[in-house]
Design a protein around this motif. Structure first.
Motif, short mmCIF file in Angstrom:
data_model
loop_
_atom_site.label_atom_id
_atom_site.label_comp_id
_atom_site.label_asym_id
_atom_site.label_seq_id
_atom_site.Cartn_x
_atom_site.Cartn_y
_atom_site.Cartn_z
N LYS A 179 -19.55 72.89 -65.78
CA LYS A 179 -18.36 72.58 -65.07
C LYS A 179 -17.48 71.79 -66.25
CE LYS A 179 -15.92 70.47 -61.43
NZ LYS A 179 -16.23 69.65 -59.84
N ALA A 180 -18.37 70.86 -66.79
CA ALA A 180 -17.73 69.97 -67.98
C ALA A 180 -17.23 71.05 -69.08
CB ALA A 180 -18.52 68.93 -68.30
N LYS A 181 -17.99 71.97 -69.34
CA LYS A 181 -17.89 72.86 -70.59
C LYS A 181 -16.82 73.89 -70.16
CE LYS A 181 -22.21 73.31 -72.41
NZ LYS A 181 -23.55 74.34 -72.85
N LYS A 182 -16.58 74.14 -68.94
CA LYS A 182 -15.39 75.19 -68.45
C LYS A 182 -13.98 74.24 -68.54
CE LYS A 182 -17.76 78.11 -65.59
NZ LYS A 182 -17.90 78.71 -64.14
N SER A 183 -14.16 72.87 -68.22
CA SER A 183 -12.89 72.01 -68.35
C SER A 183 -12.39 71.82 -69.77
CB SER A 183 -13.16 70.82 -67.60
OG SER A 183 -14.25 70.12 -68.26
N GLU A 184 -13.60 71.60 -70.63
CA GLU A 184 -13.16 71.45 -72.09
C GLU A 184 -12.57 72.79 -72.46
OE1 GLU A 184 -16.87 70.26 -74.11
OE2 GLU A 184 -16.77 68.33 -73.34
N LYS A 185 -13.20 73.77 -72.31
CA LYS A 185 -12.37 75.03 -72.72
C LYS A 185 -10.99 75.19 -72.34
CE LYS A 185 -16.48 77.94 -73.10
NZ LYS A 185 -17.36 79.10 -72.65
N LYS A 186 -10.63 74.87 -71.10
CA LYS A 186 -9.14 74.89 -70.73
C LYS A 186 -8.24 74.01 -71.16
CE LYS A 186 -10.24 76.08 -65.86
NZ LYS A 186 -10.26 75.58 -64.25
N ASP A 187 -8.86 72.84 -71.49
CA ASP A 187 -8.19 71.86 -72.45
C ASP A 187 -8.03 72.42 -74.00
OD1 ASP A 187 -8.34 70.05 -70.43
OD2 ASP A 187 -9.91 68.96 -71.19
N GLU A 188 -9.10 72.96 -74.59
CA GLU A 188 -8.84 73.56 -75.83
C GLU A 188 -7.73 74.85 -75.71
OE1 GLU A 188 -12.69 75.04 -76.92
OE2 GLU A 188 -13.36 73.00 -77.30
#
Length: 399
Positions: A179-188
């Motif tokens: 979940k944290a990785k997905k949120s980081e990808k969205k921020d990127e």
């Protein structure tokens, strides 16, 4: 000579002699008779009773050998179970206690020639856990009684429940990480939409598409351009050149300020990209194949202390196999015992940590006060980029 009568001195002497263990080679397992000397054993083998037992053995030898082997194994295992339980014990120690009983089954009557063969058979059949050491063979009894099996099942169930709890916890942690990785990808992605890096290719002119709005001129003339005027008297038109207006300094200053702001925005974008790369590529391990390092541990003696070596292979990220340049000896060491080597200017280096990890570069400048260097990327898509402020421990000399 007749048999000694009960109570006579000869009878008592015979009993005393037969009380202890006698030599195994003078024992007849078929007749279960122990002789005291070679002459007595020879007399026994020529007797009629012994000959009858040999005829019975000759009819079914496998049956007798199986029976003797089973009795020997049962007695040995019973003594191991009662005396030592599931403890690890020397096999010869159990055998010595087993043969202390005068009426035991001798091993020369079984299918095993030596005690080692019997112990190996116990391991193959799964009755014991056996292992060989410098002191001989050792055995550990495997308890398969109903009580032991039930206790083992309960222990297995308890371990399984604990394991299930741990697995559920690990699954929950993995889901949180995803979940944290997905949120980081969205921020990127959002950052990529907001900012784009300005890239200029070599020998390509920069074209700026600036559209200027035309202002309404009541006289019908354009600044700095020629125009045709129609006189009211009907005379022929003539070309009139108007003098262009003076440049407004306020507008020029605003344009320069806008270009400065664009440059500052571009530098800010590049700085943010550097920070992002630094976070992604900064690791706690830095060993890389093909770099030159310095051995700074005295565990191998003064001979190798502060000697340079080349990294031949990286093992488990934190350990590596190195080869000393002077002696040619190879050892496996931890990265804590190594340091990076800074070469001379204009020599190739490899970036081993940080934002440009894994890139090859050329050393351009040394800043001894701040313990950092300036390098120029020599290969890859970033070729030609100048990177300043790279720490000493983030680069190392290449082989």
């Amino acid at each position: 000579m007749g048999k000694a009568e009960v109570g006579t001195p000869k009878y008592l002497a015979n009993k005393m002699k037969a009380k202890g263990l006698q030599k195994l080679r003078w024992y007849c397992q078929m007749c279960q008779k122990q002789c005291r000397d070679e002459n007595g054993f020879k007399c026994h083998t020529t007797s009629e009773a012994h000959q009858r037992q040999l005829l019975l053995f000759a009819d079914t030898p496998g049956k007798f050998i199986y029976s003797f082997s089973k009795e020997f194994s049962d007695g040995y295992m019973e003594l191991l179970r009662r005396r030592f339980g599931t403890k690890r014990v020397a096999a010869n120690k159990i055998y010595q206690e087993y043969i202390a009983d005068k009426n035991h089954i001798h091993m020369n009557a079984t299918r095993w020639l030596t005690l080692s063969d019997y112990v190996k058979w116990l391991g193959r059949s799964g009755q014991c856990v056996v292992d060989e050491t410098e002191k001989g063979w050792f055995v550990t009894y495997i308890d398969r009684s109903p009580e032991a099996m039930e206790a083992q099942n309960k222990l297995d169930k308890k371990e399984k429940m604990e394991k299930d709890d741990q697995e559920r916890m690990m699954e929950f942690i993995e889901k949180q990480i995803e979940k944290a990785k997905k949120s980081e990808k969205k921020d990127e992605l959002s950052e990529d939409e907001k900012y784009t890096e300005f890239v200029r290719y070599e020998d390509e002119p920069v074209v700026l598409g600036i559209k200027l709005e035309k202002k309404f001129n009541p006289k019908g003339t354009a600044l700095g351009r020629s125009c045709l005027l129609k006189r009211p008297s009907g005379e022929e038109d003539e070309k009139v050149f108007k003098k262009p207006r003076p440049v407004d300094r306020a507008s020029s200053s605003s344009s320069s300020s806008s270009s400065t702001s664009n440059t500052s925005a571009l530098s800010e974008i590049m700085r943010m990209e550097e920070i992002k790369k630094e976070k992604q590529n900064r690791k706690d391990y830095w060993l890389t194949e093909g770099i030159i390092v310095k051995f700074v541990d005295k565990s191998l003696g003064e001979k190798f202390y502060k000697q340079k070596a080349v990294v031949l292979e990286v093992i488990d990220k934190y350990r590596g196999k190195i080869k000393f340049l002077e002696t040619g000896e190879k050892v496996k060491v931890d990265q804590a015992h190594l340091e990076t080597v800074i070469p001379a200017l204009d020599k190739p280096v490899r970036v081993v940590n940080g934002a440009y990890r894994g890139n090859e570069a050329i050393l351009k400048k040394l800043d001894e006060k701040n313990f950092c260097v300036t390098v120029e990327i020599s290969r890859g898509p970033l070729k030609g980029r100048i990177v300043e402020g790279v720490q000493y421990e983030d680069i190392s000399k290449m082989q």
